[in-house]
Write a protein that holds these residues in place. Structure first.
Motif, mmCIF file in Angstrom:
data_model
loop_
_atom_site.group_PDB
_atom_site.id
_atom_site.type_symbol
_atom_site.label_atom_id
_atom_site.label_comp_id
_atom_site.label_asym_id
_atom_site.label_seq_id
_atom_site.Cartn_x
_atom_site.Cartn_y
_atom_site.Cartn_z
ATOM 1 N N PHE A 61 0.844 -1.225 -0.104
ATOM 2 C CA PHE A 61 -0.022 -0.120 -0.102
ATOM 3 C C PHE A 61 1.053 1.214 0.052
ATOM 4 N N HIS A 62 0.582 2.423 -0.070
ATOM 5 C CA HIS A 62 1.015 3.615 -0.410
ATOM 6 C C HIS A 62 1.186 4.283 1.089
ATOM 7 N N SER A 63 1.971 4.002 1.818
ATOM 8 C CA SER A 63 2.187 4.520 3.222
ATOM 9 C C SER A 63 2.533 5.764 2.862
ATOM 10 N N ASP A 64 2.906 6.523 1.738
ATOM 11 C CA ASP A 64 3.549 7.863 1.866
ATOM 12 C C ASP A 64 2.458 8.730 1.419
ATOM 13 N N MET A 65 0.955 8.334 1.186
ATOM 14 C CA MET A 65 0.151 8.974 0.553
ATOM 15 C C MET A 65 -1.094 9.421 1.352
ATOM 16 N N ASP A 66 -1.400 10.654 1.143
ATOM 17 C CA ASP A 66 -2.952 11.057 1.837
ATOM 18 C C ASP A 66 -3.920 11.472 0.678
ATOM 19 N N ALA A 67 -5.107 11.823 1.009
ATOM 20 C CA ALA A 67 -5.763 12.099 -0.150
ATOM 21 C C ALA A 67 -5.413 13.005 -1.384
ATOM 22 N N VAL A 68 -4.838 14.165 -1.081
ATOM 23 C CA VAL A 68 -4.238 15.099 -1.838
ATOM 24 C C VAL A 68 -3.199 14.328 -2.660
ATOM 25 N N ALA A 69 -2.344 13.802 -2.067
ATOM 26 C CA ALA A 69 -1.142 12.753 -2.932
ATOM 27 C C ALA A 69 -2.095 11.876 -3.863
ATOM 28 N N MET A 70 -2.880 10.985 -3.583
ATOM 29 C CA MET A 70 -3.593 10.218 -4.424
ATOM 30 C C MET A 70 -4.207 10.716 -5.210
ATOM 31 N N LYS A 71 -5.035 11.770 -5.416
ATOM 32 C CA LYS A 71 -5.653 12.401 -6.507
ATOM 33 C C LYS A 71 -4.536 12.973 -7.506
ATOM 34 N N ALA A 72 -3.349 13.726 -6.890
ATOM 35 C CA ALA A 72 -2.546 14.038 -7.993
ATOM 36 C C ALA A 72 -1.922 12.859 -8.487
ATOM 37 N N ARG A 73 -1.503 11.610 -7.958
ATOM 38 C CA ARG A 73 -1.015 10.595 -8.644
ATOM 39 C C ARG A 73 -2.057 9.852 -9.627
ATOM 40 N N MET A 74 -3.407 9.960 -9.434
ATOM 41 C CA MET A 74 -4.411 9.484 -10.282
ATOM 42 C C MET A 74 -4.373 10.507 -11.547
ATOM 43 N N ASP A 75 -4.173 11.910 -11.301
ATOM 44 C CA ASP A 75 -4.117 12.579 -12.562
ATOM 45 C C ASP A 75 -2.930 12.262 -13.366
ATOM 46 N N PHE A 76 -1.784 11.967 -12.843
ATOM 47 C CA PHE A 76 -0.713 11.483 -13.782
ATOM 48 C C PHE A 76 -0.811 10.280 -14.431
ATOM 49 N N PHE A 77 -1.424 9.358 -13.600
ATOM 50 C CA PHE A 77 -1.752 7.814 -14.276
ATOM 51 C C PHE A 77 -3.065 7.779 -14.470
ATOM 52 N N TYR A 78 -3.755 8.428 -15.267
ATOM 53 C CA TYR A 78 -5.404 8.484 -15.542
ATOM 54 C C TYR A 78 -5.282 7.108 -16.274
ATOM 55 N N ASP A 79 -4.651 6.808 -17.142
ATOM 56 C CA ASP A 79 -5.061 5.552 -18.222
ATOM 57 C C ASP A 79 -3.836 4.500 -18.115
ATOM 58 N N TYR A 80 -3.509 4.345 -16.803
ATOM 59 C CA TYR A 80 -2.488 3.294 -16.859
ATOM 60 C C TYR A 80 -3.203 2.111 -16.170
ATOM 61 N N GLY A 81 -4.537 2.170 -16.044
ATOM 62 C CA GLY A 81 -5.247 0.764 -15.731
ATOM 63 C C GLY A 81 -5.242 0.596 -14.231
#
Length: 244
Positions: free
Chosen positions: A185-205
């Motif tokens: 799991f992403h022990s480095d993330m909070d809600a802001v972090a996860m949204k940002a990562r989703m934006d970067f990897f929107y179509d990676y599956g």
């Protein structure tokens, strides 16, 4: 304050932006200052981690790489060789997400797709060994975290201890020896972090694009206090083992 190196495994045109966001995530989770957590980005076969003698520990972020790819390119082989230098250096190390797959594979375990998890919340349950680990002191036996991965550990292999499991992924947190840890799991993330990562990897599956809005709406409700505490506890562990 210990000095901890952050290694980002990112390539491509957005590598600098993703690495910067990742740096923000680890700084938030550990409550460290940027000067105490330098960043190295392994964005090409020419990039290197370098000398680790001035550091008390190493944090390794996630990656869009997969162990189960049919072929590994030059950059992936280089990343793996660089990660091996961390293990061989004997320095405390903490891997997140992809690092779990790499570490287990490197040590003779097996990676598959039987317990991949879509982007969002996951439940983490400490094992009896996990409850005794120095990084879990003060943590509840069960807590939530953020996740998203297309492959997972099927068999840990020799020398690896499972510290946490979960109902949707049987290997969530592991340790090798007495100074190397990895979380699926992403022990480095909070809600802001996860949204940002989703934006970067929107179509990676990692999630269906049509589910994007629904997933983002749930993120602030997911408590990442204790999963973030693992990374913070790692930094404290590095400080307690510092020779400086």
């Amino acid at each position: 304050m210990p000095r901890v190196l952050l290694v980002s495994l990112r390539s491509g045109v957005t590598s600098a932006l993703v690495a910067a966001a990742e740096h923000r995530d680890f700084l938030e989770a550990t409550r460290m200052q940027p000067e105490d957590m330098p960043l190295v980005v392994l964005d090409s076969p020419e990039a290197a981690i370098g000398d680790l003698s001035g550091f008390d520990g190493v944090l390794i972020g996630g990656s869009s790489l997969n162990i189960t790819n049919e072929q590994w390119g030059e950059w992936q082989h280089h990343v793996h060789a660089q990660l091996r230098t961390i293990i061989d250096a004997g320095i405390p190390a903490f891997f997140v997400c992809y690092g779990t797959s790499w570490l287990v594979h490197e040590l003779g375990g097996r990676i598959g797709h039987g317990h991949a998890e879509k982007t969002g919340s996951t439940i983490v349950e400490l094992t009896s060994e996990g409850q005794k680990d120095p990084l879990t002191q003060g943590l509840p036996q069960t807590f939530t975290s953020l996740t998203g991965h297309t492959e997972n550990v099927e068999e840990v292999g020799p020398g690896v201890v499972t510290l946490a499991t979960g109902p949707t992924c049987p290997v969530q947190f592991i340790r090798f020896g007495d100074h190397v840890w990895a979380t699926q799991f992403h022990s480095d993330m909070d809600a802001v972090a996860m949204k940002a990562r989703m934006d970067f990897f929107y179509d990676y599956g990692y999630f269906s694009p049509e589910d994007y809005d629904a997933i983002v709406a749930t993120l602030p409700e997911i408590d990442t206090t204790w999963s973030n505490r693992l990374v913070e506890n790692f930094v404290r562990y590095c400080g307690g083992n510092s020779a400086n």
